[in-house]
Design a protein around this motif. Structure first.
Motif, PDB file in Angstrom:
ATOM      1  N   ALA A 221       0.851  -1.190   0.000  1.00 33.18           N
ATOM      2  CA  ALA A 221       0.000   0.000   0.000  1.00 33.18           C
ATOM      3  C   ALA A 221       0.881   1.231   0.000  1.00 33.18           C
ATOM      4  O   ALA A 221       1.934   1.254   0.642  1.00 33.18           O
ATOM      5  CB  ALA A 221      -0.916   0.010   1.214  1.00 33.18           C
ATOM      6  N   ALA A 222       0.451   2.261  -0.716  1.00 33.91           N
ATOM      7  CA  ALA A 222       1.079   3.584  -0.690  1.00 33.91           C
ATOM      8  C   ALA A 222       0.011   4.561  -0.217  1.00 33.91           C
ATOM      9  O   ALA A 222      -0.951   4.839  -0.946  1.00 33.91           O
ATOM     10  CB  ALA A 222       1.604   3.961  -2.067  1.00 33.91           C
ATOM     11  N   VAL A 223       0.173   5.048   1.001  1.00 35.29           N
ATOM     12  CA  VAL A 223      -0.901   5.770   1.687  1.00 35.29           C
ATOM     13  C   VAL A 223      -0.325   6.991   2.408  1.00 35.29           C
ATOM     14  O   VAL A 223       0.756   6.902   2.994  1.00 35.29           O
ATOM     15  CB  VAL A 223      -1.583   4.834   2.726  1.00 35.29           C
ATOM     16  CG1 VAL A 223      -2.745   5.523   3.412  1.00 35.29           C
ATOM     17  CG2 VAL A 223      -2.057   3.544   2.061  1.00 35.29           C
ATOM     18  N   PRO A 224      -1.031   8.133   2.413  1.00 31.99           N
ATOM     19  CA  PRO A 224      -0.588   9.262   3.233  1.00 31.99           C
ATOM     20  C   PRO A 224      -0.626   8.879   4.715  1.00 31.99           C
ATOM     21  O   PRO A 224      -1.514   8.124   5.151  1.00 31.99           O
ATOM     22  CB  PRO A 224      -1.614  10.356   2.922  1.00 31.99           C
ATOM     23  CG  PRO A 224      -2.285   9.930   1.649  1.00 31.99           C
ATOM     24  CD  PRO A 224      -2.237   8.444   1.630  1.00 31.99           C
ATOM     25  N   THR A 225       0.294   9.398   5.488  1.00 27.79           N
ATOM     26  CA  THR A 225       0.357   9.033   6.911  1.00 27.79           C
ATOM     27  C   THR A 225      -0.929   9.399   7.638  1.00 27.79           C
ATOM     28  O   THR A 225      -1.340   8.708   8.578  1.00 27.79           O
ATOM     29  CB  THR A 225       1.552   9.719   7.587  1.00 27.79           C
ATOM     30  OG1 THR A 225       1.489  11.131   7.349  1.00 27.79           O
ATOM     31  CG2 THR A 225       2.867   9.179   7.040  1.00 27.79           C
ATOM     32  N   ALA A 230      -7.091   4.644   9.372  1.00 23.64           N
ATOM     33  CA  ALA A 230      -8.349   4.241   8.727  1.00 23.64           C
ATOM     34  C   ALA A 230      -8.088   3.183   7.663  1.00 23.64           C
ATOM     35  O   ALA A 230      -8.852   2.218   7.523  1.00 23.64           O
ATOM     36  CB  ALA A 230      -9.041   5.459   8.114  1.00 23.64           C
ATOM     37  N   PHE A 231      -6.999   3.349   6.914  1.00 23.49           N
ATOM     38  CA  PHE A 231      -6.661   2.371   5.873  1.00 23.49           C
ATOM     39  C   PHE A 231      -6.439   0.991   6.477  1.00 23.49           C
ATOM     40  O   PHE A 231      -6.938  -0.013   5.953  1.00 23.49           O
ATOM     41  CB  PHE A 231      -5.410   2.818   5.115  1.00 23.49           C
ATOM     42  CG  PHE A 231      -4.955   1.816   4.089  1.00 23.49           C
ATOM     43  CD1 PHE A 231      -5.445   1.851   2.796  1.00 23.49           C
ATOM     44  CD2 PHE A 231      -4.047   0.809   4.427  1.00 23.49           C
ATOM     45  CE1 PHE A 231      -5.041   0.901   1.861  1.00 23.49           C
ATOM     46  CE2 PHE A 231      -3.653  -0.137   3.499  1.00 23.49           C
ATOM     47  CZ  PHE A 231      -4.144  -0.087   2.208  1.00 23.49           C
ATOM     48  N   ASP A 232      -5.682   0.936   7.571  1.00 21.54           N
ATOM     49  CA  ASP A 232      -5.363  -0.357   8.173  1.00 21.54           C
ATOM     50  C   ASP A 232      -6.615  -1.123   8.568  1.00 21.54           C
ATOM     51  O   ASP A 232      -6.640  -2.355   8.529  1.00 21.54           O
ATOM     52  CB  ASP A 232      -4.457  -0.162   9.403  1.00 21.54           C
ATOM     53  CG  ASP A 232      -3.021   0.158   9.022  1.00 21.54           C
ATOM     54  OD1 ASP A 232      -2.677   0.024   7.835  1.00 21.54           O
ATOM     55  OD2 ASP A 232      -2.245   0.549   9.915  1.00 21.54           O
ATOM     56  N   GLY A 279      -9.596   6.989  -3.373  1.00 26.44           N
ATOM     57  CA  GLY A 279      -9.522   8.330  -2.819  1.00 26.44           C
ATOM     58  C   GLY A 279      -9.603   8.304  -1.307  1.00 26.44           C
ATOM     59  O   GLY A 279      -9.964   7.287  -0.698  1.00 26.44           O
ATOM     60  N   ALA A 280      -9.286   9.444  -0.692  1.00 27.54           N
ATOM     61  CA  ALA A 280      -9.370   9.554   0.764  1.00 27.54           C
ATOM     62  C   ALA A 280     -10.769   9.218   1.262  1.00 27.54           C
ATOM     63  O   ALA A 280     -10.940   8.685   2.373  1.00 27.54           O
ATOM     64  CB  ALA A 280      -8.978  10.960   1.194  1.00 27.54           C
ATOM     65  N   ASN A 281     -11.789   9.502   0.449  1.00 28.38           N
ATOM     66  CA  ASN A 281     -13.178   9.224   0.834  1.00 28.38           C
ATOM     67  C   ASN A 281     -13.481   7.728   0.915  1.00 28.38           C
ATOM     68  O   ASN A 281     -14.513   7.331   1.467  1.00 28.38           O
ATOM     69  CB  ASN A 281     -14.151   9.891  -0.147  1.00 28.38           C
ATOM     70  CG  ASN A 281     -13.805   9.616  -1.600  1.00 28.38           C
ATOM     71  OD1 ASN A 281     -12.668   9.791  -2.018  1.00 28.38           O
ATOM     72  ND2 ASN A 281     -14.779   9.205  -2.380  1.00 28.38           N
ATOM     73  N   GLY A 285     -12.953   4.362   7.888  1.00 24.43           N
ATOM     74  CA  GLY A 285     -12.802   3.708   9.181  1.00 24.43           C
ATOM     75  C   GLY A 285     -13.901   2.721   9.501  1.00 24.43           C
ATOM     76  O   GLY A 285     -13.937   2.148  10.594  1.00 24.43           O
ATOM     77  N   ARG A 286     -14.827   2.498   8.542  1.00 28.11           N
ATOM     78  CA  ARG A 286     -15.975   1.605   8.780  1.00 28.11           C
ATOM     79  C   ARG A 286     -16.100   0.526   7.694  1.00 28.11           C
ATOM     80  O   ARG A 286     -17.123  -0.116   7.588  1.00 28.11           O
ATOM     81  CB  ARG A 286     -17.278   2.420   8.839  1.00 28.11           C
ATOM     82  CG  ARG A 286     -17.296   3.495   9.914  1.00 28.11           C
ATOM     83  CD  ARG A 286     -18.671   4.141  10.040  1.00 28.11           C
ATOM     84  NE  ARG A 286     -19.117   4.716   8.774  1.00 28.11           N
ATOM     85  CZ  ARG A 286     -18.819   5.946   8.366  1.00 28.11           C
ATOM     86  NH1 ARG A 286     -18.051   6.732   9.114  1.00 28.11           N
ATOM     87  NH2 ARG A 286     -19.265   6.410   7.211  1.00 28.11           N
ATOM     88  N   ARG A 287     -15.082   0.403   6.862  1.00 24.40           N
ATOM     89  CA  ARG A 287     -15.118  -0.524   5.724  1.00 24.40           C
ATOM     90  C   ARG A 287     -16.295  -0.246   4.796  1.00 24.40           C
ATOM     91  O   ARG A 287     -16.883  -1.170   4.195  1.00 24.40           O
ATOM     92  CB  ARG A 287     -15.134  -1.988   6.197  1.00 24.40           C
ATOM     93  CG  ARG A 287     -13.821  -2.410   6.842  1.00 24.40           C
ATOM     94  CD  ARG A 287     -13.799  -3.879   7.209  1.00 24.40           C
ATOM     95  NE  ARG A 287     -12.504  -4.210   7.812  1.00 24.40           N
ATOM     96  CZ  ARG A 287     -12.312  -5.202   8.667  1.00 24.40           C
ATOM     97  NH1 ARG A 287     -13.325  -5.962   9.035  1.00 24.40           N
ATOM     98  NH2 ARG A 287     -11.111  -5.440   9.167  1.00 24.40           N
ATOM     99  N   GLY A 288     -16.638   1.020   4.676  1.00 23.76           N
ATOM    100  CA  GLY A 288     -17.779   1.393   3.852  1.00 23.76           C
ATOM    101  C   GLY A 288     -17.560   1.170   2.366  1.00 23.76           C
ATOM    102  O   GLY A 288     -18.515   1.117   1.595  1.00 23.76           O
TER     103      GLY A 288
END
Length: 447
Positions: A221-225, A230-232, A279-281, A285-288
């Motif tokens: 994964a390449a993700v902003p800090t 939330a990504f994890d 995207g960030a959206n 944090g809820r696996r939406g």
């Protein structure tokens, strides 16, 4: 002339894209990108075989990029012309059918997306960085190419940009060098890839590994800090998805899989070969967005390894990826594929019955009904064949056409080997008729 000099027909849905007279085997791109000014300078080496002796050859290339030099087989072109999205090159000497055609193009400009009936696609600036989302005709926004879905080639993408930025492209990272505040990243994509699936992602990302060290497929994964927590949570089940899909669809077709999450919001996720972009959206944090995570992963089999020859068969990408969402839900303890299929059927019944899934026309090729009715076609087929034969068929389909181009006719021909009754009525009802067919009862064959 022989099949080895085969020319792909121009696609009726995108008649301005794709070119005749040659088949590309490899692209080598050397790019330099200035993030602050959105300035791209490129050198493309395109290795091809001539399929016919022609006075001139053309490539797809956006008018926002200015060409400064063209070589043909090491010599300056007699002349070249760049108009209306086509770079037309006249060699000094005729090239016979079967002869090598190597084009070298130097170009530069401020890249921007290509506008079309489906919105803007291609190279796009982010708040800090850039992304490439080229489906179906945006590849020409950043490099000269034969922009046709059946034109698959290997790639080497070298991109130099400002050192603070992380840069990702298709394939394996084979080189990285930093000098004077600039970092050059070199990626090699060995497996054949359609031009619309080639990508570059630039941003303030941190890369980390998702899969266990001993996992069959390395996942990154390449993700902003700021989005890491939330990504994890939201993407935690990706390794399990990979396991489920590898079981249902056959071995994962590439060396690794990476996910990028941009700091900007994106309307929809994007698939590229070996990479998916969110995207960030999509990190709530809820696996939406988990069904979309499954959808994009499934495209690695259906769309990237098996790529349609013509856009009229888009259901072979989107119907399969949508059905993979339902397969994942079923495997993960959520609603079953049958429950989700029946819910989708009831939704579609209330919508206009004016789409032909097997040939929707360019205006409707990305209509959501293609996704859902394509998935329902597969569910109806699963009910007809039974689970064991259905998934054996899918694994056979992905194995036979691994890294190749496919058509609906090839799929339906293969399915015929798995059924004791003719399936023409099923295809006619689901793929080639506008009215929504009835979905057979669960556990009962359609005929």
């Amino acid at each position: 002339m022989g099949s080895r000099f085969y020319d792909a027909p121009i696609d009726d849905y995108l008649p301005q894209n794709g070119n005749r007279g040659y088949r590309v085997s490899r692209y080598e791109l050397e790019l330099n990108y200035k993030v602050a000014s959105n300035r791209l300078a490129g050198r493309a080496v395109i290795t091809a075989v001539a399929t016919a002796e022609r006075p001139r050859y053309s490539l797809d290339l956006s008018q926002t990029l200015a060409v400064s030099k063209v070589l043909v087989n090491g010599n300056k072109a007699a002349k070249y012309n760049h108009q209306r999205g086509k770079l037309t090159v006249t060699p000094r000497q005729r090239i016979p059918a079967g002869g090598m055609l190597q084009l070298v193009v130097q170009y530069a400009g401020a890249p921007k997306p290509v506008r079309g009936p489906w919105g803007e696609v291609g190279w796009e600036e982010l708040t800090e960085g850039a992304l490439v989302a080229s489906q179906p005709n945006g590849a020409a926004s950043w490099f000269p190419c034969d922009d046709h879905p059946s034109s698959k080639a290997s790639y080497r993408i070298s991109i130099t940009t400002d050192t603070p930025y992380y840069t990702l492209a298709n394939g394996d990272l084979i080189g990285k060098q930093t000098k004077a505040g600039q970092t050059t990243w070199v990626y090699e994509q060995a497996e054949p890839m359609a031009s619309y699936l080639a990508t570059v992602q630039i941003g303030r990302y941190r890369k980390h590994r998702l899969s266990d060290p001993g996992a069959p497929v390395p996942m990154y994964a390449a993700v902003p800090t700021t989005l890491r927590a939330a990504f994890d949570h939201d993407f935690a089940r990706q390794p399990e998805m990979m396991s489920v899909f590898s079981d249902r669809f056959g071995p994962y077709p590439f060396q690794s899989y990476s996910v990028v999450v941009t700091e900007d919001e994106l309307e929809i996720p994007i698939e590229a070969q070996g990479i998916s972009i969110f995207g960030a959206n999509h990190c709530d944090g809820r696996r939406g967005a988990e069904r979309l995570v499954a959808h994009e992963l499934a495209h690695q089999w259906f769309g990237n390894s098996l790529t349609i020859q013509h856009w009229c068969d888009i259901w072979l990408h989107e119907g399969f990826a949508c059905y993979a969402e339902w397969i994942w839900s079923e495997a993960a303890g959520g609603a079953s594929a049958d429950q989700l299929a029946r819910a989708a059927w009831h939704t579609l019944r209330r919508e206009p019955q004016n789409i032909v899934v097997g040939d929707p026309g360019p205006g409707l090729m990305f209509d959501d009904r293609i996704y859902k009715r394509g998935a329902l076609t597969l569910h109806a087929l699963r009910l007809e064949l039974g689970d064991t034969a259905f998934f054996r068929l899918i694994r056979d389909w992905t194995a036979r056409h691994r890294h190749a181009s496919v058509s609906t006719e090839e799929f339906t021909d293969l399915v015929g080997h798995y059924s004791v009754v003719p399936l023409h009525p099923l295809w006619q009802d689901w793929l080639y008729s506008e009215p929504l067919p009835q979905l057979p009862p669960a556990g009962q064959k359609t005929r």
